[in-house]
Design a protein around this motif. Sequence first.
Motif, PDB file in Angstrom:
ATOM      1  N   GLN A   1       0.826  -1.173   0.000  1.00  0.00           N
ATOM      2  CA  GLN A   1       0.000   0.000   0.000  1.00  0.00           C
ATOM      3  C   GLN A   1       0.873   1.240   0.000  1.00  0.00           C
ATOM      4  OE1 GLN A   1       0.480  -2.115   2.422  1.00  0.00           O
ATOM      5  NE2 GLN A   1       0.648  -1.091   4.406  1.00  0.00           N
ATOM      6  N   VAL A   2       0.307   2.332  -0.466  1.00  0.00           N
ATOM      7  CA  VAL A   2       1.021   3.599  -0.513  1.00  0.00           C
ATOM      8  C   VAL A   2       1.092   4.190   0.881  1.00  0.00           C
ATOM      9  CG1 VAL A   2       0.979   5.962  -1.389  1.00  0.00           C
ATOM     10  CG2 VAL A   2       0.388   4.048  -2.890  1.00  0.00           C
ATOM     11  N   GLN A   3       2.283   4.624   1.271  1.00  0.00           N
ATOM     12  CA  GLN A   3       2.489   5.266   2.553  1.00  0.00           C
ATOM     13  C   GLN A   3       3.321   6.522   2.377  1.00  0.00           C
ATOM     14  OE1 GLN A   3       3.007   1.109   5.039  1.00  0.00           O
ATOM     15  NE2 GLN A   3       3.773   2.978   5.961  1.00  0.00           N
ATOM     16  N   LEU A   4       3.007   7.526   3.185  1.00  0.00           N
ATOM     17  CA  LEU A   4       3.781   8.749   3.252  1.00  0.00           C
ATOM     18  C   LEU A   4       4.329   8.881   4.663  1.00  0.00           C
ATOM     19  CD1 LEU A   4       1.348  11.245   1.458  1.00  0.00           C
ATOM     20  CD2 LEU A   4       3.175   9.888   0.434  1.00  0.00           C
ATOM     21  N   VAL A   5       5.629   9.085   4.797  1.00  0.00           N
ATOM     22  CA  VAL A   5       6.271   9.171   6.098  1.00  0.00           C
ATOM     23  C   VAL A   5       7.049  10.468   6.185  1.00  0.00           C
ATOM     24  CG1 VAL A   5       7.852   8.111   7.729  1.00  0.00           C
ATOM     25  CG2 VAL A   5       6.424   6.673   6.273  1.00  0.00           C
ATOM     26  N   GLU A   6       6.670  11.316   7.151  1.00  0.00           N
ATOM     27  CA  GLU A   6       7.333  12.593   7.360  1.00  0.00           C
ATOM     28  C   GLU A   6       8.458  12.464   8.377  1.00  0.00           C
ATOM     29  OE1 GLU A   6       2.788  13.623   7.149  1.00  0.00           O
ATOM     30  OE2 GLU A   6       4.049  12.106   8.131  1.00  0.00           O
ATOM     31  N   SER A   7       9.411  13.378   8.283  1.00  0.00           N
ATOM     32  CA  SER A   7      10.481  13.468   9.262  1.00  0.00           C
ATOM     33  C   SER A   7      10.980  14.906   9.313  1.00  0.00           C
ATOM     34  CB  SER A   7      11.632  12.519   8.927  1.00  0.00           C
ATOM     35  OG  SER A   7      12.219  12.840   7.679  1.00  0.00           O
ATOM     36  N   GLY A   8      11.651  15.248  10.400  1.00  0.00           N
ATOM     37  CA  GLY A   8      12.288  16.546  10.505  1.00  0.00           C
ATOM     38  C   GLY A   8      11.633  17.535  11.447  1.00  0.00           C
ATOM     39  N   GLY A   9      10.477  17.197  11.985  1.00  0.00           N
ATOM     40  CA  GLY A   9       9.820  18.095  12.914  1.00  0.00           C
ATOM     41  C   GLY A   9      10.548  18.160  14.239  1.00  0.00           C
ATOM     42  N   GLY A  10      10.192  19.152  15.037  1.00  0.00           N
ATOM     43  CA  GLY A  10      10.811  19.306  16.336  1.00  0.00           C
ATOM     44  C   GLY A  10      10.601  20.688  16.898  1.00  0.00           C
ATOM     45  N   LEU A  11      11.376  21.003  17.917  1.00  0.00           N
ATOM     46  CA  LEU A  11      11.311  22.293  18.592  1.00  0.00           C
ATOM     47  C   LEU A  11      12.389  23.217  18.058  1.00  0.00           C
ATOM     48  CD1 LEU A  11      10.241  24.124  20.900  1.00  0.00           C
ATOM     49  CD2 LEU A  11      11.916  23.000  22.388  1.00  0.00           C
ATOM     50  N   VAL A  12      11.996  24.432  17.722  1.00  0.00           N
ATOM     51  CA  VAL A  12      12.939  25.421  17.212  1.00  0.00           C
ATOM     52  C   VAL A  12      12.561  26.787  17.760  1.00  0.00           C
ATOM     53  CG1 VAL A  12      11.596  25.864  15.112  1.00  0.00           C
ATOM     54  CG2 VAL A  12      14.066  26.301  15.127  1.00  0.00           C
ATOM     55  N   GLN A  13      13.553  27.640  17.963  1.00  0.00           N
ATOM     56  CA  GLN A  13      13.299  28.981  18.468  1.00  0.00           C
ATOM     57  C   GLN A  13      12.810  29.901  17.351  1.00  0.00           C
ATOM     58  OE1 GLN A  13      16.567  29.079  22.118  1.00  0.00           O
ATOM     59  NE2 GLN A  13      16.699  30.554  20.481  1.00  0.00           N
ATOM     60  N   PRO A  14      12.053  30.935  17.711  1.00  0.00           N
ATOM     61  CA  PRO A  14      11.638  31.904  16.691  1.00  0.00           C
ATOM     62  C   PRO A  14      12.828  32.431  15.904  1.00  0.00           C
ATOM     63  CG  PRO A  14      10.478  32.305  18.731  1.00  0.00           C
ATOM     64  CD  PRO A  14      11.511  31.258  19.033  1.00  0.00           C
ATOM     65  N   GLY A  15      12.651  32.528  14.596  1.00  0.00           N
ATOM     66  CA  GLY A  15      13.726  32.951  13.714  1.00  0.00           C
ATOM     67  C   GLY A  15      14.596  31.821  13.213  1.00  0.00           C
ATOM     68  N   GLY A  16      14.419  30.642  13.763  1.00  0.00           N
ATOM     69  CA  GLY A  16      15.213  29.494  13.367  1.00  0.00           C
ATOM     70  C   GLY A  16      14.682  28.807  12.126  1.00  0.00           C
ATOM     71  N   SER A  17      15.306  27.688  11.796  1.00  0.00           N
ATOM     72  CA  SER A  17      14.974  26.952  10.583  1.00  0.00           C
ATOM     73  C   SER A  17      14.802  25.465  10.862  1.00  0.00           C
ATOM     74  CB  SER A  17      16.069  27.128   9.523  1.00  0.00           C
ATOM     75  OG  SER A  17      16.216  28.475   9.144  1.00  0.00           O
ATOM     76  N   LEU A  18      13.976  24.838  10.060  1.00  0.00           N
ATOM     77  CA  LEU A  18      13.805  23.398  10.051  1.00  0.00           C
ATOM     78  C   LEU A  18      13.612  22.944   8.617  1.00  0.00           C
ATOM     79  CD1 LEU A  18      11.348  22.545  12.987  1.00  0.00           C
ATOM     80  CD2 LEU A  18      13.760  21.900  12.827  1.00  0.00           C
ATOM     81  N   ARG A  19      13.988  21.713   8.357  1.00  0.00           N
ATOM     82  CA  ARG A  19      13.750  21.118   7.052  1.00  0.00           C
ATOM     83  C   ARG A  19      12.947  19.840   7.246  1.00  0.00           C
ATOM     84  NH1 ARG A  19      15.739  21.564   1.859  1.00  0.00           N
ATOM     85  NH2 ARG A  19      15.708  19.649   0.598  1.00  0.00           N
ATOM     86  N   LEU A  20      11.760  19.810   6.673  1.00  0.00           N
ATOM     87  CA  LEU A  20      10.908  18.638   6.718  1.00  0.00           C
ATOM     88  C   LEU A  20      11.091  17.813   5.450  1.00  0.00           C
ATOM     89  CD1 LEU A  20       7.550  20.192   7.992  1.00  0.00           C
ATOM     90  CD2 LEU A  20       9.510  19.382   9.330  1.00  0.00           C
ATOM     91  N   SER A  21      11.012  16.504   5.605  1.00  0.00           N
ATOM     92  CA  SER A  21      11.109  15.614   4.465  1.00  0.00           C
ATOM     93  C   SER A  21       9.983  14.602   4.514  1.00  0.00           C
ATOM     94  CB  SER A  21      12.461  14.889   4.441  1.00  0.00           C
ATOM     95  OG  SER A  21      13.523  15.799   4.276  1.00  0.00           O
ATOM     96  N   CYS A  22       9.584  14.126   3.352  1.00  0.00           N
ATOM     97  CA  CYS A  22       8.533  13.130   3.241  1.00  0.00           C
ATOM     98  C   CYS A  22       8.911  12.145   2.149  1.00  0.00           C
ATOM     99  CB  CYS A  22       7.192  13.787   2.922  1.00  0.00           C
ATOM    100  SG  CYS A  22       5.862  12.628   2.537  1.00  0.00           S
ATOM    101  N   ALA A  23       8.811  10.872   2.463  1.00  0.00           N
ATOM    102  CA  ALA A  23       9.083   9.819   1.503  1.00  0.00           C
ATOM    103  C   ALA A  23       7.824   9.006   1.251  1.00  0.00           C
ATOM    104  CB  ALA A  23      10.203   8.907   2.006  1.00  0.00           C
ATOM    105  N   ALA A  24       7.480   8.842  -0.003  1.00  0.00           N
ATOM    106  CA  ALA A  24       6.351   8.008  -0.399  1.00  0.00           C
ATOM    107  C   ALA A  24       6.863   6.648  -0.839  1.00  0.00           C
ATOM    108  CB  ALA A  24       5.562   8.664  -1.529  1.00  0.00           C
TER     109      ALA A  24
END
Length: 122
Positions: A1-24
């Motif tokens: 079956q088709v699945q989507l899995v996210e990664s990269g979330g978390g806690l960051v301070q205002p003004g900071g950066s994050l990169r989210l990724s998703c693999a199908a």
Amino acid sequence: QVQLVESGGGLVQPGGSLRLSCAASGSISTINVMGWYRQAAGQERELVAIMSRFGSSNYADFVKDRFTISRDIPNHTVSLQMNSLKPEDTAVYYCEATGVAAMGVFYGGQYWGKGTLVTVSS
């Protein structure tokens, strides 16, 4: 079956950066559109950014000039680079795919990941 899995979330301070990724995954041949939605507590789920398999993108007004979406078409992945994060960006971010051809079947509706939490706070 088709699945989507996210990664990269978390806690960051205002003004900071994050990169989210998703693999199908799931013997996928083609995904017409992939992207990101988010849902904050007590609010409706809203579009953040999406990209077609031809490279055309669409962003919500509230993230333009701060977020950048990218796709690796052959590998069926999508990423979201988030810069200059604000407390109001705090939400569960969901990966989304529309128009998926997999296992010899084309599904014109939407697939969703389980979401990854992004918290912007000091």
